[in-house]
Design a protein around this motif. Structure first.
Motif, mmCIF file in Angstrom:
data_model
loop_
_atom_site.group_PDB
_atom_site.id
_atom_site.type_symbol
_atom_site.label_atom_id
_atom_site.label_comp_id
_atom_site.label_asym_id
_atom_site.label_seq_id
_atom_site.Cartn_x
_atom_site.Cartn_y
_atom_site.Cartn_z
ATOM 1 N N TRP A 264 0.708 -1.124 0.096
ATOM 2 C CA TRP A 264 0.174 -0.027 -0.037
ATOM 3 C C TRP A 264 0.926 1.199 0.020
ATOM 4 O O TRP A 264 2.062 1.192 0.472
ATOM 5 N N HIS A 271 0.182 1.745 7.447
ATOM 6 C CA HIS A 271 -0.533 0.443 6.833
ATOM 7 C C HIS A 271 -1.205 -0.271 8.055
ATOM 8 O O HIS A 271 -2.214 -1.136 7.748
ATOM 9 N N SER A 274 -4.485 1.465 8.565
ATOM 10 C CA SER A 274 -5.272 1.055 7.584
ATOM 11 C C SER A 274 -5.931 -0.351 7.627
ATOM 12 O O SER A 274 -7.064 -0.609 7.426
ATOM 13 N N LEU A 278 -9.650 -1.595 8.146
ATOM 14 C CA LEU A 278 -10.310 -2.614 7.056
ATOM 15 C C LEU A 278 -10.943 -3.786 7.901
ATOM 16 O O LEU A 278 -12.035 -4.420 7.591
ATOM 17 N N ARG A 281 -13.931 -2.716 9.631
ATOM 18 C CA ARG A 281 -14.941 -2.494 8.549
ATOM 19 C C ARG A 281 -15.800 -3.850 8.349
ATOM 20 O O ARG A 281 -16.651 -4.158 8.293
ATOM 21 N N ALA A 331 -5.550 7.658 6.976
ATOM 22 C CA ALA A 331 -5.500 6.351 6.693
ATOM 23 C C ALA A 331 -6.477 5.670 7.223
ATOM 24 O O ALA A 331 -7.322 4.914 6.354
ATOM 25 N N THR A 335 -9.720 4.247 4.729
ATOM 26 C CA THR A 335 -10.027 2.937 4.572
ATOM 27 C C THR A 335 -11.503 2.584 5.184
ATOM 28 O O THR A 335 -12.236 1.812 4.411
ATOM 29 N N GLU A 340 -10.304 0.627 1.109
ATOM 30 C CA GLU A 340 -8.862 0.598 0.261
ATOM 31 C C GLU A 340 -7.966 1.651 0.899
ATOM 32 O O GLU A 340 -8.670 2.819 1.044
ATOM 33 N N LEU A 341 -6.641 1.523 0.531
ATOM 34 C CA LEU A 341 -5.468 2.530 0.381
ATOM 35 C C LEU A 341 -4.742 2.295 -0.731
ATOM 36 O O LEU A 341 -3.913 1.388 -0.679
ATOM 37 N N SER A 345 -6.086 7.145 -3.501
ATOM 38 C CA SER A 345 -6.614 7.756 -2.001
ATOM 39 C C SER A 345 -6.038 9.141 -1.825
ATOM 40 O O SER A 345 -6.723 9.564 -0.895
#
Length: 455
Positions: A264, A271, A274, A278, A281, A331, A335, A340-341, A345
């Motif tokens: 990423w 990261h 992120s 993710l 989510r 980040a 996300t 996504e990153l 983005s």
């Protein structure tokens, strides 16, 4: 204790023997070096397509035209100018691999020197890979020891040593001159403030490239007899820079085989945040008994992560691309919103998205030492709901979670193809991965790919 120069030359010799040993470990090392070359150049090629990098090439050609023409470059430059441009391009999306114990990226400083000087001197691929190994390892050793002061960015500091070593190897300097170039580099390391990153100033892109160009100049000067001093291990100013004395002893493995790989964009610290966002989510979407999560009423969002991430990347309201690339809050928000990153983005229209701007205000960042190494935990308390959390303790691409060649090569192709085309990107990757060590650094026809057009 032997002098710094003596220990450095002993390490040079040990690395050369390992590179030439001809056993299974050597084959693994060669493959790793080839992959790092592919990864770093893929990121640089992607950056070369940006208007800002095209303008930098044109400005460099005003005073530094030369014989170095690399895939994706629109002009021919001197070796030092080409190294500067390549390093700046490799910073554009912040996608270059790195070596966590050094808090930096040796390949970012070494590969531009290897490519630019290797092409200028017409060195074969094997010589370039040897220079990459030597520059990466020596740079990583000094990076491990370097104590990054508050308010400083690591790019362009000990990377001067890494670049100088790589240049010395490609210039084929004898041992005394090679050590003299290294000690000269230790007296000439630059300091790079973090403020350009904090403000999003594009001069931040120049930090590693200027160190790379300086490394070439220092190596050339050493070849003419302009060597650094002896006795640096007793110098109080230099010793004040180290967390501990630099370790130049032989080791079972090499730093280049222990680096992380980025899948990423943005600073590596982002990261983990992120990935936690993710994972949260995905868990939240799987909670079918609850109404969907709303970015308009997100609740209180807490990101807990390791201290270095907060030191360098706590930017709650990024106003431009570079600030966003170093913003934990961005980040997380990006996300959560888009799942996504990616390089896109960080484009300007994303930065001004009203949903993102509103979401950023709800995110709080906390430094913690709950876990060793790099990690992140996202905790969300929605209005009237419980705390939901997601914890990430590592990422694919970390040394303890290596990714396979297919993922690494897919990244390289995706980055190169927009500028070089599918055939050009494929031919370049295949050459660097499969050509013999005696082969030229670049395959025939490379000037037809996305850059200079020649008869």
């Amino acid at each position: 204790m032997p002098s710094l120069s003596h220990r450095a030359n002993a390490l040079f010799d040990a690395l050369e023997q390992r590179f030439d040993a001809g056993n299974a470990a050597t084959a693994d090392l060669h493959r790793c070096l080839r992959l790092v070359l592919v990864d770093t150049m893929a990121v640089a090629v992607a950056g070369l397509g940006q208007p800002a990098l095209q303008a930098l090439q044109e400005q460099q050609q005003r005073l530094a035209p030369g014989s170095v023409a690399l895939p994706g470059m629109g002009v021919s430059l001197s070796a030092a100018a080409a190294a500067q441009v390549l390093a700046a391009a490799a910073c554009w999306d912040e996608l270059v691999e790195g070596y966590a114990p050094a808090h930096g990226r040796p390949a970012l400083h070494v590969v531009p020197v290897c490519m630019a000087l290797g092409e200028a001197l017409q060195r074969p691929l094997g010589s370039v890979l040897m220079a990459l190994l030597q520059g990466y390892e020596l740079g990583a050793r000094f990076g491990e020891a370097y104590q990054v002061p508050a308010g400083e960015h690591v790019d362009g500091t000990w990377g001067t040593v890494a670049a100088t070593v790589a240049a010395s190897v490609l210039l084929q300097l004898p041992a005394p001159q090679r050590a003299g170039a290294l000690t000269a580099a230790l007296t000439q390391m630059t300091r790079s403030l973090f403020r350009p990153v904090g403000e999003g100033a594009t001069s931040r892109l120049l930090h590693p490239g200027l160190a790379a160009a300086r490394g070439i100049d220092l190596a050339l000067a050493a070849g003419a007899g302009f060597r650094g001093p002896d006795g640096l291990e007793q110098d109080p100013i230099l010793n004040a820079l180290w967390r501990h004395p630099p370790d130049l002893g032989d080791r079972p493995g090499s730093a280049v085989e222990s680096g992380y790989v980025k899948l990423w964009p943005g600073a590596r610290h982002l990261h983990y945040a992120s990935a936690a966002a993710l994972r949260w989510r995905q868990l939240r979407e799987g909670a079918l008994e609850r109404s969907p999560w709303s970015a308009q009423q997100p609740g209180l969002i807490r990101l807990r992560t390791y201290g270095d991430a907060c030191t360098y990347c706590d930017h709650p309201q990024p106003r431009n691309r570079i600030q966003a690339q170093f913003s934990l809050q961005y980040a997380v928000a990006a996300t959560l919103l888009w799942g996504e990153l990616q390089p896109a983005s960080f484009e300007e229209e994303r930065l001004t998205d009203p949903r993102l701007v509103s979401l950023l205000k709800q995110i709080r960042v906390e430094a913690a030492d709950d876990h060793p190494g790099r990690w992140a935990e996202l905790i969300v308390r929605e209005p009237g709901g419980p705390d939901d959390s997601a914890l990430v303790l590592g990422l694919p691409g970390d040394p303890n979670m290596p990714i396979g060649e297919p993922e690494r090569l897919a990244k390289a192709r995706a980055l190169m193809e927009p500028l070089l085309g599918s055939a050009g990107a494929g031919a370049l990757i295949q050459h660097w991965l499969e050509a013999s060590l005696q082969a030229p650094l670049l395959p025939p026809g490379h000037l037809l790919w996305g850059g200079i057009k020649r008869d």
